[in-house]
Design an enzyme around this catalytic site. Structure first.
Site, short mmCIF file in Angstrom:
data_model
loop_
_atom_site.label_atom_id
_atom_site.label_comp_id
_atom_site.label_asym_id
_atom_site.label_seq_id
_atom_site.Cartn_x
_atom_site.Cartn_y
_atom_site.Cartn_z
N HIS A 1 3.81 2.16 -2.25
CA HIS A 1 3.83 1.65 -3.79
C HIS A 1 2.91 2.15 -4.74
O HIS A 1 3.13 2.90 -6.22
CB HIS A 1 4.61 0.71 -3.65
CG HIS A 1 4.01 0.18 -4.16
ND1 HIS A 1 2.77 -0.75 -3.40
CD2 HIS A 1 3.25 -0.86 -5.76
CE1 HIS A 1 1.68 -2.51 -3.60
NE2 HIS A 1 2.29 -1.20 -4.94
N ASP B 1 3.78 -0.03 3.75
CA ASP B 1 3.01 0.11 2.63
C ASP B 1 2.01 0.88 2.41
O ASP B 1 0.64 -0.09 2.17
CB ASP B 1 2.96 -1.17 2.07
CG ASP B 1 3.00 -0.60 -0.05
OD1 ASP B 1 2.75 0.42 0.30
OD2 ASP B 1 3.09 -1.70 -1.03
N SER C 1 -2.54 -3.52 -6.53
CA SER C 1 -2.11 -3.11 -5.42
C SER C 1 -2.81 -2.38 -4.25
O SER C 1 -3.66 -1.27 -5.34
CB SER C 1 -0.92 -2.38 -5.73
OG SER C 1 0.45 -3.42 -6.07
#
Length: 288
Positions: free
Chosen positions: A87, A145, A239
C-alpha cells in the site's frame, strides 16, 4: 496505516550512582571481624559503580531499516532488494530509498534509486478513499501487503549502519516474543514524517487477541502490542517498516493499526504482514 480521508497523501496510514564515601574516622580499632561482602553484593557494587553504557543509536539497533519513497519504511534484505508494504505505492511512486542514517537530513546518508517494483499478486486494500465517519470505518486493512523494490545499484552493507535482515520462515511465533522496528512515522495522527528515526519495542500477541480486529487474518498477518512502560505503537508513515526479533530476523511488514482511520494511540494493536507466508514468493522474485 490509513487515515480517514484521501487528502492525507503526505503521511501513509498504518500503517520512543553514587559510590559510598568512607566514614569520618578512617582509622579504627578492629574489635571484631569485618563484614565481608558476599559475591552477590560485590557484583552489585561493581555494577553500581561502573559507568553507564549509552544505548546504541536507533539506526544501529535497526541497521536494516530504510526510508522508502519519503512516506514509508522498508527493510534491507540484500544489497539490492528492499521489502516494504504494497500500500506504500498508493500515495507515492517509491522511487528512492534512504539508508545508513539516524536522521533524514544527514548528508552522509546513502540514497539509492529504485529501478523495479514487484507487488504481491494477491495484494488488496480496504476502502481508504471513503470518509471513515460517514461509513463507520474503524480501520482500513490490507491483505498480502508486500512490495519488493530492486535498487539501481547495491548498498554498501557494513553490518553496523547498514545490514540485510534475515527472512523469517517459521509458520508460527511464540506469544510474547520481543520484537521491534525502526521508522520515521509521525508522532500523532495526521502529522508529518519525523526526521529522526524512532525505535519501537513490542511483543507478539496471540491470534485470539489479534482476532478482536475483524479484518485480521492469521494466514498472512500477525499482530503485536507495545511492551510496558511505553506501550509503543505505530502511526502514519510507519507503514512498510520491518518488524524484527532480537536476532535480526524480519518477521513482518507494518501494514495497519487498530482504529487507524481515526487515531494513533499507545497500546494499540499493530498488524504486520507475515513474512513467513510469502517466503517462497520472495525467493522466486529475488533469488534470496
Amino acid at each position: 496505516m490509513f487515515a480517514s480521508k484521501l487528502a492525507v497523501c503526505s503521511a501513509l496510514a498504518l500503517l520512543a550512582v553514587a559510590h559510598a564515601a568512607p566514614g569520618g574516622n578512617d582509622i579504627q580499632k578492629i574489635t571484631k571481624a569485618p563484614n565481608v561482602p558476599t559475591k552477590a553484593e560485590g557484583d552489585a557494587a561493581s555494577k553500581a559503580s561502573a559507568p553507564a553504557i549509552p544505548p546504541k543509536p536507533v539506526n544501529e539497533r535497526f541497521p536494516h531499516a530504510v526510508l522508502f519513497g519519503g512516506t514509508c519504511g522498508g527493510t534491507i534484505i540484500s544489497p539490492t532488494w528492499i521489502l516494504t508494504a504494497g500500500h506504500c505505492t498508493l500515495f507515492t511512486g517509491g522511487r528512492y530509498i534512504l539508508a545508513g542514517t539516524n536522521n533524514t537530513d544527514n548528508p552522509n546518508a546513502v540514497t539509492r534509486h529504485v529501478k523495479r517494483q514487484v507487488i504481491h499478486p494477491l495484494f488488496s486494500v480496504g476502502p481508504y478513499w471513503l470518509d471513515a465517519d460517514d461509513f463507520n470505518i474503524k480501520q482500513v486493512a490490507a491483505r498480502w501487503d508486500f512490495l519488493l523494490a530492486e535498487l539501481s545499484e547495491p548498498l554498501p552493507l557494513d553490518g553496523k549502519l547498514m545490514a540485510a535482515a534475515k527472512l523469517d520462515d517459521q509458520p508460527s511465533l511464540p506469544v510474547g516474543l520481543n520484537v521491534g522496528f525502526g521508522g520515521y512515522g509521525t508522532d500523532h495522527f495526521g502529522g508529518t514524517m519525523r526526521s529522526e528515526m524512532h525505535g519501537m519495542e513490542l511483543a507478539v500477541q496471540s491470534d485470539e487477541v489479534c482476532s478482536t480486529l475483524e479484518q485480521y487474518n492469521s494466514k498472512d498477518m500477525l499482530c503485536v502490542k507495545g511492551r510496558p512502560p511505553r506501550f509503543d505503537s505505530a502511526c502514519n508513515g510507519d507503514s512498510g517498516s520491518g518488524l524484527v526479533d532480537e536476532t535480526g530476523r524480519v518477521i513482518g511488514v507494518a501494514s495497519w493499526v487498530e482504529n487507524d482511520a481515526h487515531s494513533c494511540f499507545n497500546g494499540a494493536l499493530v498488524v504486520f504482514s507475515r513474512v513467513a507466508s510469502v517466503r517462497d514468493w520472495i525467493k522466486k522474485v529475488t533469488n534470496i
